[in-house]
Design an enzyme around this catalytic site. Structure first.
Site: not given
Ligand code: F6P
Length: 360
Positions: A113, A138, A286
């Protein structure tokens, strides 16, 4: 060399498969995977794995990434523990570039990303032959119509709404469903429309709690009725801030968003909503599991084209979907501004057109 960086996302393995299969049609290319983003090169002993056609067989179906990923650290900010027990970061990019040269790596494909593509740009500016592939559930990268993984996340959220509707209706309840997306409301907006939600709250449109309350009451006839609210994790009330926590994890540079759903439930109770309210947080569900067909196709297209960019010497570029084509955009443009929802945009208009309250 191929690597996956940042949070995982359905379709990463399909990109890897596309790269390896396309490379195998050339005589003189071998693909290796670097384990956990650039960490595989930065670690001693080096962690890289040869990826051949056998290794990627059937991978278009598989969620996650076979070469691992991380959203911590990286070559420009490698965490190092100091004598007093605190952590600092050091720039190991030059050392890493020397190591890549030593390993005989001719080109790198970085699937990731915005954070990962910023690293790609930094390394390209230092002379590395690198091509970017945009990924994130996202959908917040501005130079591509879609990132792969996004549609799968939307499908998972939509399926969840379909399930919540029946239990909400049976119990006359308000259901709040909190979804991911960081600062972008794309997952929330798409799934709210697809699932027929009543209220959709996104980071780009701070909400007025009284508007939310009014819409809830409109969905009830005295005590009978139900209401489905989709709230993006980055949403906030007018004049308020996002809900999240510092993880304290070494090298993790984000605030961990989450909790806005429960906060909204508490605020609605305080505002006088008397119906039962329940909150469901979908979280990493998700991101897990198999990609839907759309994402498998997009990821495969990205993989094949990224390999072709390498063959064509189109470095410093990120493959991107500009319907109906897969094109190249400069990494610099790719990371300049995030792709957020414009409150005046078509999809918000559509949501309001079917009566979804956006809270503004
Ligand atoms: O950027 C992808 C994402 O899933 C976001 O939607 C979310 O805020 C974040 O990553 C969660 O990150 P982690 O896997 O570090 O909890």
């Amino acid at each position: 060399m191929v690597l996956t960086g940042g949070g995982d996302c359905p379709g990463l393995n399909a990109v890897i498969r596309g790269i390896v299969k396309r490379a195998s049609q050339e005589n003189d290319w071998e693909v290796v995977g670097c384990i956990e983003s650039f960490n595989g090169v930065l670690r001693e002993p080096t962690e890289i794995e040869i990826l051949d056609e056998k290794r990627v067989e059937g991978l278009q179906i598989q969620g996650g990434t076979i070469i691992g990923t991380t959203n911590k650290g990286g070559p420009f900010a490698w965490p190092v523990k100091q004598n007093d027990g605190t952590w600092t970061t050091v720039d190991r990019s030059d050392e890493m570039l020397r190591k890549l040269q030593y390993l005989g790596i001719d080109a790198v494909i970085n699937i990731g990303g915005d954070g990962s593509q910023r690293i790609s740009l930094g390394l390209y500016n230092k002379g590395l032959n690198i091509v970017g592939v945009p990924k994130t559930i996202d959908n917040d990268l501005s130079m591509t119509d879609y990132t792969f993984g996004f549609q799968t996340a939307v499908q998972i959220c939509t399926d969840a709404i379909d399930k919540l509707v029946t239990t909400a209706a049976s119990h006359n309840r308000v259901f709040i469903m909190e979804v991911m997306g960081r600062d972008a409301g794309w997952i929330a907006l798409h799934s709210a429309i697809a699932g027929g939600a009543d209220i959709c709250l996104i980071p780009e449109i701070p909400y007025d709690i009284n508007k939310v309350k009014a819409k809830i009451e409109q969905r009830y006839n005295k005590r009978r009725g139900y209401c489905i609210i989709v709230v993006a994790e980055g949403a906030m009330p007018k004049g308020g801030t996002v809900t999240g926590t510092e993880t304290g994890e070494v090298g993790y540079q984000h605030v961990k968003l989450g909790g806005v759903g429960e906060q909204l439930a508490a605020d609605l109770k305080e505002a006088g909503v008397e119906h039962d309210i329940r909150c469901t947080i979908l979280g990493h569900l998700q991101r897990g599991g198999t990609p839907i067909a759309f994402d498998r196709v997009l990821a495969t297209e990205f993989g094949v084209r990224a390999m072709e960019f390498v063959l064509e010497g189109r470095f410093g570029q990120m493959v991107a979907y500009h319907h109906p084509d897969i094109v190249g955009v400069s990494l610099e443009e790719a990371v300049r501004t995030p792709h957020l929802i414009d409150p005046n945009e078509r999809l918000v208009h559509t949501a309001k057109g079917v009566g979804i309250e956006m809270g503004d």
